[in-house]
Design a protein around this motif. Sequence first.
Motif, PDB file in Angstrom:
ATOM      1  N   ASN A  22     -28.936  49.870 -26.169  1.00  0.00           N
ATOM      2  CA  ASN A  22     -29.976  49.904 -27.216  1.00  0.00           C
ATOM      3  C   ASN A  22     -29.409  50.169 -28.607  1.00  0.00           C
ATOM      4  N   ILE A  23     -28.228  49.633 -28.831  1.00  0.00           N
ATOM      5  CA  ILE A  23     -27.549  49.849 -30.111  1.00  0.00           C
ATOM      6  C   ILE A  23     -27.167  48.512 -30.740  1.00  0.00           C
ATOM      7  N   VAL A  24     -27.419  48.400 -32.048  1.00  0.00           N
ATOM      8  CA  VAL A  24     -26.875  47.291 -32.836  1.00  0.00           C
ATOM      9  C   VAL A  24     -25.694  47.860 -33.622  1.00  0.00           C
ATOM     10  N   PRO A  25     -24.462  47.457 -33.268  1.00  0.00           N
ATOM     11  CA  PRO A  25     -23.299  48.000 -33.976  1.00  0.00           C
ATOM     12  C   PRO A  25     -22.921  47.148 -35.192  1.00  0.00           C
ATOM     13  N   PHE A  26     -22.457  47.820 -36.232  1.00  0.00           N
ATOM     14  CA  PHE A  26     -21.970  47.154 -37.450  1.00  0.00           C
ATOM     15  C   PHE A  26     -20.560  47.652 -37.757  1.00  0.00           C
ATOM     16  N   ALA A  27     -19.677  46.747 -38.164  1.00  0.00           N
ATOM     17  CA  ALA A  27     -18.358  47.170 -38.644  1.00  0.00           C
ATOM     18  C   ALA A  27     -18.568  48.050 -39.867  1.00  0.00           C
ATOM     19  N   PHE A  28     -17.812  49.153 -39.948  1.00  0.00           N
ATOM     20  CA  PHE A  28     -18.106  50.127 -41.002  1.00  0.00           C
ATOM     21  C   PHE A  28     -16.821  50.720 -41.591  1.00  0.00           C
ATOM     22  N   GLY A  29     -15.815  49.850 -41.717  1.00  0.00           N
ATOM     23  CA  GLY A  29     -14.579  50.306 -42.343  1.00  0.00           C
ATOM     24  C   GLY A  29     -13.441  50.468 -41.350  1.00  0.00           C
ATOM     25  N   ASN A  30     -12.277  50.734 -41.891  1.00  0.00           N
ATOM     26  CA  ASN A  30     -11.075  50.780 -41.079  1.00  0.00           C
ATOM     27  C   ASN A  30     -10.091  51.770 -41.695  1.00  0.00           C
ATOM     28  N   THR A  31      -9.306  52.422 -40.844  1.00  0.00           N
ATOM     29  CA  THR A  31      -8.332  53.397 -41.360  1.00  0.00           C
ATOM     30  C   THR A  31      -7.004  52.747 -41.724  1.00  0.00           C
ATOM     31  N   GLY A  32      -6.787  51.488 -41.309  1.00  0.00           N
ATOM     32  CA  GLY A  32      -5.436  50.918 -41.388  1.00  0.00           C
ATOM     33  C   GLY A  32      -4.609  51.424 -40.217  1.00  0.00           C
ATOM     34  N   THR A  33      -3.325  51.036 -40.202  1.00  0.00           N
ATOM     35  CA  THR A  33      -2.436  51.459 -39.116  1.00  0.00           C
ATOM     36  C   THR A  33      -2.276  52.975 -39.147  1.00  0.00           C
ATOM     37  N   GLN A  34      -2.523  53.585 -38.004  1.00  0.00           N
ATOM     38  CA  GLN A  34      -2.388  55.036 -37.952  1.00  0.00           C
ATOM     39  C   GLN A  34      -0.951  55.418 -37.600  1.00  0.00           C
ATOM     40  N   MET A  35      -0.662  56.691 -37.756  1.00  0.00           N
ATOM     41  CA  MET A  35       0.676  57.184 -37.427  1.00  0.00           C
ATOM     42  C   MET A  35       0.762  57.447 -35.921  1.00  0.00           C
ATOM     43  N   GLY A  36       1.984  57.547 -35.429  1.00  0.00           N
ATOM     44  CA  GLY A  36       2.221  57.747 -34.001  1.00  0.00           C
ATOM     45  C   GLY A  36       2.168  59.197 -33.565  1.00  0.00           C
ATOM     46  N   GLY A  37       1.915  60.096 -34.517  1.00  0.00           N
ATOM     47  CA  GLY A  37       1.678  61.484 -34.152  1.00  0.00           C
ATOM     48  C   GLY A  37       2.842  62.430 -34.398  1.00  0.00           C
ATOM     49  N   TRP A  38       2.574  63.676 -34.074  1.00  0.00           N
ATOM     50  CA  TRP A  38       3.473  64.802 -34.322  1.00  0.00           C
ATOM     51  C   TRP A  38       4.078  65.262 -33.005  1.00  0.00           C
ATOM     52  N   TYR A  39       5.390  65.469 -32.998  1.00  0.00           N
ATOM     53  CA  TYR A  39       6.115  65.808 -31.763  1.00  0.00           C
ATOM     54  C   TYR A  39       7.023  67.004 -32.014  1.00  0.00           C
ATOM     55  N   ARG A  40       7.074  67.880 -31.027  1.00  0.00           N
ATOM     56  CA  ARG A  40       7.954  69.054 -31.152  1.00  0.00           C
ATOM     57  C   ARG A  40       9.416  68.684 -30.925  1.00  0.00           C
ATOM     58  N   LYS A  41       9.649  67.617 -30.174  1.00  0.00           N
ATOM     59  CA  LYS A  41      11.047  67.161 -29.996  1.00  0.00           C
ATOM     60  C   LYS A  41      11.129  65.658 -30.266  1.00  0.00           C
ATOM     61  N   GLU A  42      12.340  65.179 -30.487  1.00  0.00           N
ATOM     62  CA  GLU A  42      12.516  63.752 -30.789  1.00  0.00           C
ATOM     63  C   GLU A  42      12.212  62.886 -29.572  1.00  0.00           C
ATOM     64  N   ILE A  43      11.664  61.699 -29.843  1.00  0.00           N
ATOM     65  CA  ILE A  43      11.383  60.716 -28.793  1.00  0.00           C
ATOM     66  C   ILE A  43      12.333  59.546 -29.026  1.00  0.00           C
ATOM     67  N   LYS A  44      13.421  59.530 -28.280  1.00  0.00           N
ATOM     68  CA  LYS A  44      14.416  58.475 -28.514  1.00  0.00           C
ATOM     69  C   LYS A  44      14.267  57.329 -27.526  1.00  0.00           C
ATOM     70  N   THR A  45      13.930  57.660 -26.297  1.00  0.00           N
ATOM     71  CA  THR A  45      13.781  56.625 -25.271  1.00  0.00           C
ATOM     72  C   THR A  45      12.444  56.856 -24.550  1.00  0.00           C
ATOM     73  N   PRO A  46      12.009  55.884 -23.779  1.00  0.00           N
ATOM     74  CA  PRO A  46      10.765  56.071 -23.022  1.00  0.00           C
ATOM     75  C   PRO A  46      10.825  57.305 -22.114  1.00  0.00           C
ATOM     76  N   ASP A  47      12.027  57.672 -21.662  1.00  0.00           N
ATOM     77  CA  ASP A  47      12.153  58.856 -20.798  1.00  0.00           C
ATOM     78  C   ASP A  47      11.707  60.139 -21.504  1.00  0.00           C
ATOM     79  N   ASP A  48      11.870  60.184 -22.822  1.00  0.00           N
ATOM     80  CA  ASP A  48      11.487  61.394 -23.563  1.00  0.00           C
ATOM     81  C   ASP A  48       9.984  61.631 -23.562  1.00  0.00           C
ATOM     82  N   LEU A  49       9.228  60.604 -23.149  1.00  0.00           N
ATOM     83  CA  LEU A  49       7.769  60.775 -23.092  1.00  0.00           C
ATOM     84  C   LEU A  49       7.330  61.452 -21.794  1.00  0.00           C
TER      85      LEU A  49
END
Lengths: 365, 365
Positions: free
Chosen positions: A145-172
Amino acid sequence: MQRRSFLKKAGLGAVAGTATLAAPAIAQDNPKISWKMTSSYGPSLPPLFSTAQMFVKMIEEATGGNFSIRLYPGGEIVPAFEVMDAVGDGTVECGQTASYYYYGKDPAFCFDTAVPFGLNARQMFSWMYEGDGTKLMRELFAPRNIVPFAFGNTGTQMGGWYRKEIKTPDDLKGLKMRTAGFAGEVLARMGVIPQQVPPGDIYPSLEKGTLDAVEFVGPVDDEALGLQKVAKYYYTPGWWEGSAQVSMYVNDKAFNDLPKQYQSLIETACRAAGPNLIAKYDAHNAAALRRLIASGAELKRFSPEVMEASFKASNELYKEFCEKDEMFKKIHDNYMAFRDEVVPWFGVAEGFYDRYLEHAVKNLT
Amino acid sequence: MQRRSFLKKAGLGAVAGTATLAAPAIAQDNPKISWKMTSSYGPSLPPLFSTAQMFVKMIEEATGGNFSIRLYPGGEIVPAFEVMDAVGDGTVECGQTASYYYYGKDPAFCFDTAVPFGLNARQMFSWMYEGDGTKLMRELFAPRNIVPFAFGNTGTQMGGWYRKEIKTPDDLKGLKMRTAGFAGEVLARMGVIPQQVPPGDIYPSLEKGTLDAVEFVGPVDDEALGLQKVAKYYYTPGWWEGSAQVSMYVNDKAFNDLPKQYQSLIETACRAAGPNLIAKYDAHNAAALRRLIASGAELKRFSPEVMEASFKASNELYKEFCEKDEMFKKIHDNYMAFRDEVVPWFGVAEGFYDRYLEHAVKNLT
């Protein structure tokens, strides 16, 4: 001459074509109407909340105050992340939110906001208005029961804040990260443990180590959180939000009961106020990022291996969702075909120009 | 809560603060008003002309037809490139055009459209709405009796069609090229001989060799000209139009005589219809470029030497203009400070994401 109705073009045809529409328009074109609008945001997120304020102002000014909308910040009359239900059941007539908050109800809602390796802001805007985006979103939201409308955009967001470096997929692997929805599900496949943490608890959770990482928005909004003091590695890009569209939800009955001129004005004001959002981020992110770096943030790029692994995990999840859900597949196929069609053009003139400008400006400063 | 008036924020304060304003607003809020609007464009340029049509439709629908605007294609009642005078002297109440056509009257008008190595589309939008752009343009246009509004953007344009390859800056020397305004002046410093040729004469002039090169817009609009048959080298980017903003001019007296709610609606409808332009180009340029290449166009990038020489020549000309003209300098300094402030941010998340997406999509297709 292409004098097609712009309402029809924008996909409103289906909504407006009901028996309830004509009556009030004939009775009185410019009636006194008061609406309530809720938001997922508040004054602590100025670009987002000011866009809602601008929308309300545009509607009121254009009708000489006859159509007034009272705006409530998130949590005041409706919890911040319950805008969908509140608009759908008519508690409020409309609301500002981001559809990916409702991933739990239906992952396809994410196409209205952001999906991993999805469209950038201009591409999203183009899909909504010149591609099939608005039409498909109207179809997806109709049962709510909703009519949605586009209402702006943030642009590309950042990948976030990490306590340690993420060098490889293993670090995740084993990383306790504040993230949710589609991104959370892809990251979980890569070994991340997604956590839901309200904004007010982010800082202490990182400080105590109950969280290892947090993704939020970008420099302007992130600065207020002060995360550089407890998780200094600031990664780019947020590949799960190559852009994030914000939405205006309007209750379908409330919309259909409006005179045609107010319906048109809502569409116009959404198109007009929405771009305020990205104008603000684009103007102020650079200075905010500079201040973040000055106070200890270390800017990092995800490595090609991390990007490739993320792209692969995202595509696997898309495949599974498409197999399970016909509507998801219908939207996915349209959205991705649009992406694959337009992305190569963006490198030809825009991308090449942008890279040169970046190089030239660096040489100047 | 930031409930500043959005009209005031948009720089309309100065215009609206005249004695003529209040009277009609009190007499009647929603009076019958008919305006004439001219354009520099017509149906042969669908993205541009449809944006003007959408604006008219938005105004009419939101006022239940009380505020009607009759749109005339370029040349019908006003010559295509005389919109500035026609709006300024009140021949028509408003008009769609690009301010750099009026370079001959004042080079500073180019800041309202495009200048060499200037802002990209999102940056331009942000300068207009979140930076000082609108305020400065209102100040610049006031002596012409015009209130200008941002009215969309084409995105980065192409560098044009050339009968022979341009490998070094030397290859530009003696080139008879259809170009004008600021770009023409920079190119002239580099040895190009700028020519003014009406669109209908472009093809035969290239065929006969009275022209060696032509810059126009980008794939969607260029395709209709069929230039790949007579000048197959299609260069990117148009460094003189990293983006090109289109403008809506409104006669200042006509604007001040409107009731406040119609004034607000004009601002809203410009903000709403304008983005239609780039949505169309972004959706359709890729396919148009593919068709151009299939029918003989050879896509080429300007070499680093050509880009560097162009950047150098542009900066020299900026310096000269700034020394001669205080208002030019005032706008230039503000515009370039905004560019140098925001450009580095665009590489951090947007640019990095866009490049990855381009790489990923190429691997997919």
